[in-house]
Motif scaffolding. Structure first.
Motif, PDB file in Angstrom:
ATOM      1  N   LEU A   1       0.814  -1.223   0.000  1.00  0.00           N
ATOM      2  CA  LEU A   1       0.000   0.000   0.000  1.00  0.00           C
ATOM      3  C   LEU A   1       0.845   1.269   0.000  1.00  0.00           C
ATOM      4  O   LEU A   1       0.504   2.246  -0.675  1.00  0.00           O
ATOM      5  N   THR A   2       1.935   1.279   0.773  1.00  0.00           N
ATOM      6  CA  THR A   2       2.665   2.532   0.992  1.00  0.00           C
ATOM      7  C   THR A   2       4.049   2.577   0.353  1.00  0.00           C
ATOM      8  O   THR A   2       4.620   3.655   0.186  1.00  0.00           O
ATOM      9  N   GLY A   3       4.602   1.397   0.046  1.00  0.00           N
ATOM     10  CA  GLY A   3       5.971   1.348  -0.463  1.00  0.00           C
ATOM     11  C   GLY A   3       7.014   1.318   0.640  1.00  0.00           C
ATOM     12  O   GLY A   3       8.204   1.184   0.387  1.00  0.00           O
ATOM     13  N   TYR A   4       6.567   1.433   1.905  1.00  0.00           N
ATOM     14  CA  TYR A   4       7.508   1.467   3.032  1.00  0.00           C
ATOM     15  C   TYR A   4       7.618   0.099   3.712  1.00  0.00           C
ATOM     16  O   TYR A   4       6.618  -0.563   3.943  1.00  0.00           O
ATOM     17  N   GLN A   5       8.863  -0.264   4.066  1.00  0.00           N
ATOM     18  CA  GLN A   5       9.097  -1.483   4.853  1.00  0.00           C
ATOM     19  C   GLN A   5       9.111  -1.180   6.341  1.00  0.00           C
ATOM     20  O   GLN A   5       8.966  -2.082   7.157  1.00  0.00           O
ATOM     21  N   ASP A   6       9.300   0.078   6.690  1.00  0.00           N
ATOM     22  CA  ASP A   6       9.318   0.504   8.091  1.00  0.00           C
ATOM     23  C   ASP A   6       7.878   0.742   8.549  1.00  0.00           C
ATOM     24  O   ASP A   6       7.179   1.589   7.981  1.00  0.00           O
ATOM     25  N   PRO A   7       7.417   0.000   9.574  1.00  0.00           N
ATOM     26  CA  PRO A   7       6.016   0.127  10.001  1.00  0.00           C
ATOM     27  C   PRO A   7       5.629   1.557  10.401  1.00  0.00           C
ATOM     28  O   PRO A   7       4.512   1.990  10.146  1.00  0.00           O
ATOM     29  N   LYS A   8       6.571   2.288  11.006  1.00  0.00           N
ATOM     30  CA  LYS A   8       6.256   3.664  11.423  1.00  0.00           C
ATOM     31  C   LYS A   8       5.984   4.553  10.214  1.00  0.00           C
ATOM     32  O   LYS A   8       5.018   5.324  10.191  1.00  0.00           O
ATOM     33  N   LEU A   9       6.826   4.439   9.200  1.00  0.00           N
ATOM     34  CA  LEU A   9       6.643   5.250   7.992  1.00  0.00           C
ATOM     35  C   LEU A   9       5.356   4.854   7.265  1.00  0.00           C
ATOM     36  O   LEU A   9       4.626   5.710   6.759  1.00  0.00           O
ATOM     37  N   ALA A  10       5.085   3.544   7.232  1.00  0.00           N
ATOM     38  CA  ALA A  10       3.853   3.064   6.588  1.00  0.00           C
ATOM     39  C   ALA A  10       2.628   3.596   7.318  1.00  0.00           C
ATOM     40  O   ALA A  10       1.665   4.062   6.696  1.00  0.00           O
ATOM     41  N   ALA A  11       2.675   3.560   8.643  1.00  0.00           N
ATOM     42  CA  ALA A  11       1.537   4.045   9.443  1.00  0.00           C
ATOM     43  C   ALA A  11       1.298   5.529   9.214  1.00  0.00           C
ATOM     44  O   ALA A  11       0.148   5.973   9.066  1.00  0.00           O
ATOM     45  N   LEU A  12       2.378   6.300   9.167  1.00  0.00           N
ATOM     46  CA  LEU A  12       2.253   7.742   8.931  1.00  0.00           C
ATOM     47  C   LEU A  12       1.631   8.024   7.568  1.00  0.00           C
ATOM     48  O   LEU A  12       0.796   8.924   7.428  1.00  0.00           O
ATOM     49  N   GLN A  13       2.022   7.233   6.562  1.00  0.00           N
ATOM     50  CA  GLN A  13       1.454   7.423   5.224  1.00  0.00           C
ATOM     51  C   GLN A  13      -0.040   7.084   5.200  1.00  0.00           C
ATOM     52  O   GLN A  13      -0.856   7.820   4.635  1.00  0.00           O
ATOM     53  N   LEU A  14      -0.420   5.974   5.831  1.00  0.00           N
ATOM     54  CA  LEU A  14      -1.834   5.576   5.863  1.00  0.00           C
ATOM     55  C   LEU A  14      -2.676   6.615   6.605  1.00  0.00           C
ATOM     56  O   LEU A  14      -3.788   6.937   6.197  1.00  0.00           O
ATOM     57  N   ALA A  15      -2.112   7.156   7.682  1.00  0.00           N
ATOM     58  CA  ALA A  15      -2.811   8.203   8.430  1.00  0.00           C
ATOM     59  C   ALA A  15      -2.941   9.466   7.581  1.00  0.00           C
ATOM     60  O   ALA A  15      -3.968  10.151   7.604  1.00  0.00           O
ATOM     61  N   ASP A  16      -1.904   9.747   6.805  1.00  0.00           N
ATOM     62  CA  ASP A  16      -1.918  10.925   5.933  1.00  0.00           C
ATOM     63  C   ASP A  16      -3.028  10.802   4.878  1.00  0.00           C
ATOM     64  O   ASP A  16      -3.603  11.804   4.460  1.00  0.00           O
ATOM     65  N   TRP A  17      -3.307   9.568   4.482  1.00  0.00           N
ATOM     66  CA  TRP A  17      -4.393   9.325   3.516  1.00  0.00           C
ATOM     67  C   TRP A  17      -5.773   9.358   4.179  1.00  0.00           C
ATOM     68  O   TRP A  17      -6.782   9.242   3.497  1.00  0.00           O
ATOM     69  N   GLY A  18      -5.810   9.448   5.518  1.00  0.00           N
ATOM     70  CA  GLY A  18      -7.107   9.653   6.165  1.00  0.00           C
ATOM     71  C   GLY A  18      -7.522   8.638   7.208  1.00  0.00           C
ATOM     72  O   GLY A  18      -8.546   8.806   7.867  1.00  0.00           O
ATOM     73  N   VAL A  19      -6.742   7.550   7.387  1.00  0.00           N
ATOM     74  CA  VAL A  19      -7.124   6.522   8.370  1.00  0.00           C
ATOM     75  C   VAL A  19      -6.896   7.064   9.791  1.00  0.00           C
ATOM     76  O   VAL A  19      -5.838   7.615  10.089  1.00  0.00           O
ATOM     77  N   LYS A  20      -7.884   6.892  10.655  1.00  0.00           N
ATOM     78  CA  LYS A  20      -7.782   7.450  12.015  1.00  0.00           C
ATOM     79  C   LYS A  20      -7.044   6.515  12.977  1.00  0.00           C
ATOM     80  O   LYS A  20      -6.330   6.962  13.859  1.00  0.00           O
ATOM     81  N   GLU A  21      -7.258   5.203  12.846  1.00  0.00           N
ATOM     82  CA  GLU A  21      -6.548   4.216  13.666  1.00  0.00           C
ATOM     83  C   GLU A  21      -5.899   3.207  12.729  1.00  0.00           C
ATOM     84  O   GLU A  21      -6.592   2.463  12.046  1.00  0.00           O
ATOM     85  N   VAL A  22      -4.576   3.206  12.686  1.00  0.00           N
ATOM     86  CA  VAL A  22      -3.836   2.283  11.831  1.00  0.00           C
ATOM     87  C   VAL A  22      -3.328   1.130  12.697  1.00  0.00           C
ATOM     88  O   VAL A  22      -2.633   1.356  13.690  1.00  0.00           O
ATOM     89  N   LEU A  23      -3.683  -0.095  12.321  1.00  0.00           N
ATOM     90  CA  LEU A  23      -3.211  -1.285  13.039  1.00  0.00           C
ATOM     91  C   LEU A  23      -2.300  -2.064  12.101  1.00  0.00           C
ATOM     92  O   LEU A  23      -2.727  -2.472  11.018  1.00  0.00           O
ATOM     93  N   ILE A  24      -1.056  -2.265  12.499  1.00  0.00           N
ATOM     94  CA  ILE A  24      -0.116  -3.041  11.685  1.00  0.00           C
ATOM     95  C   ILE A  24       0.309  -4.265  12.478  1.00  0.00           C
ATOM     96  O   ILE A  24       0.951  -4.132  13.529  1.00  0.00           O
ATOM     97  N   THR A  25      -0.062  -5.447  11.989  1.00  0.00           N
ATOM     98  CA  THR A  25       0.324  -6.683  12.684  1.00  0.00           C
ATOM     99  C   THR A  25       1.627  -7.194  12.086  1.00  0.00           C
ATOM    100  O   THR A  25       1.801  -7.223  10.867  1.00  0.00           O
TER     101      THR A  25
END
Length: 299
Positions: free
Chosen positions: A184-208
């Motif tokens: 989805l984000t192109g990032y392997q780092d969970p923190k960077l991926a979460a920030l990108q998903l939040a930037d797209w509008g997700v309020k609670e990002v859960l990464i397992t």
């Protein structure tokens, strides 16, 4: 009637092939979510909305027998998955031998809930129109896995979610695993991926992250949730769905993100230790949390 939580998704026919044996059983997010929540204390205001062929109605009867209200939308066929696992349970290959009809706005007009959870299995299960419609009626939670699977012939191919930037604006809670976050984000780092998903509008990002635990990102805070080690790993099928069951169950009760995450993680550990859906008790989940030195932490 207003439900606390409504899970919408196809029940599947699953053929599960492991090095030790081949098993045939129902499956899919809605199946694992419904069976899991039926074992928790406060599930009176839960509803399942599913679509499957008449030949598979026994799977619905079994869920209704647990006291769960089920609405069945007629479908010509039932989704039929073949999941093949290697010695490492994290490695799975899939084929789809049949597909069910997608869900439509019209078919969901009379469904009401505080939280809607979309258990997507394939990319076309829920259109953007359905996502927008349900987000106007309640909190919308989505498991991204289905949006990243496209069927060509019988083979399942990983794809990006074509309408993600538009759809994620409407999604309150999104669950992805480490592979899905990278697609989805192109990032392997969970923190960077979460920030990108939040930037797209997700309020609670859960990464397992499997045995590495999970990360929750919300309101500009990161929470690291531990993975509680199972006594032994029997069957990983449905673990992500079980995580969402525990998380949404606790969030609906108004608990903190950390508490909801720990409950979800402990519930997944119990699920890992047995074949089929979660069949433990709420007390067993709390015991895992109480007896473990591992704690959630803000990072």
């Amino acid at each position: 009637m207003m439900n606390d939580i409504c899970c919408i998704g196809h029940i599947t026919l699953d053929k599960i092939v492991t090095p030790k044996k081949t098993t045939y059983m129902p499956g899919g997010t809605s199946y694992y979510f419904s069976h899991g929540i039926s074992h928790l204390k406060d599930m009176e205001h839960y509803q399942l909305v599913t679509a499957l062929a008449p030949s598979e109605f026994k799977a619905v009867d079994d869920i209704r027998a647990k006291g769960i209200r089920v609405t069945v939308i007629p479908s010509h066929r039932t989704v039929y998955f073949e999941n093949t696992y290697g010695e490492n349970q994290n490695n799975r290959s899939q084929r789809v031998l049949a597909k069910a009809d997608p869900f439509t706005v019209e078919s969901l007009k009379n469904i009401n809930a505080h939280i809607f959870h979309l258990g997507s299995l394939l990319a076309d299960d829920f259109s953007l129109e359905v996502v927008k419609y349900l987000s106007s009626k309640g909190i919308l939670a989505v498991d991204a896995q289905g949006y990243l699977r496209e069927v060509r012939g019988e083979q399942v191919y990983p794809v990006d979610w074509t309408e993600k930037v538009e759809a994620l604006k409407y999604i309150d809670i999104l669950k992805v695993n480490e592979h899905e976050m990278e697609v989805l984000t192109g990032y392997q780092d969970p923190k960077l991926a979460a920030l990108q998903l939040a930037d797209w509008g997700v309020k609670e990002v859960l990464i397992t992250l499997g045995s590495l635990g999970s990360i929750i990102y919300t309101q500009k805070h990161f929470y690291k949730i531990p993975a509680y080690p199972p006594k032994e790993v029997i069957d990983a099928t449905g673990c992500g769905d079980t995580y969402m069951t525990g998380y949404l169950y606790m969030r609906n009760k108004g608990t903190s993100y950390e508490e909801a995450g720990c409950f979800a993680a402990a519930m997944s550990t119990l699920k890992l230790e047995a074949s089929g859906p979660f069949s433990g008790t709420e007390e067993e989940v709390w015991n895992i949390i109480r007896n473990s030195p591992l704690k959630a932490e803000e990072i």
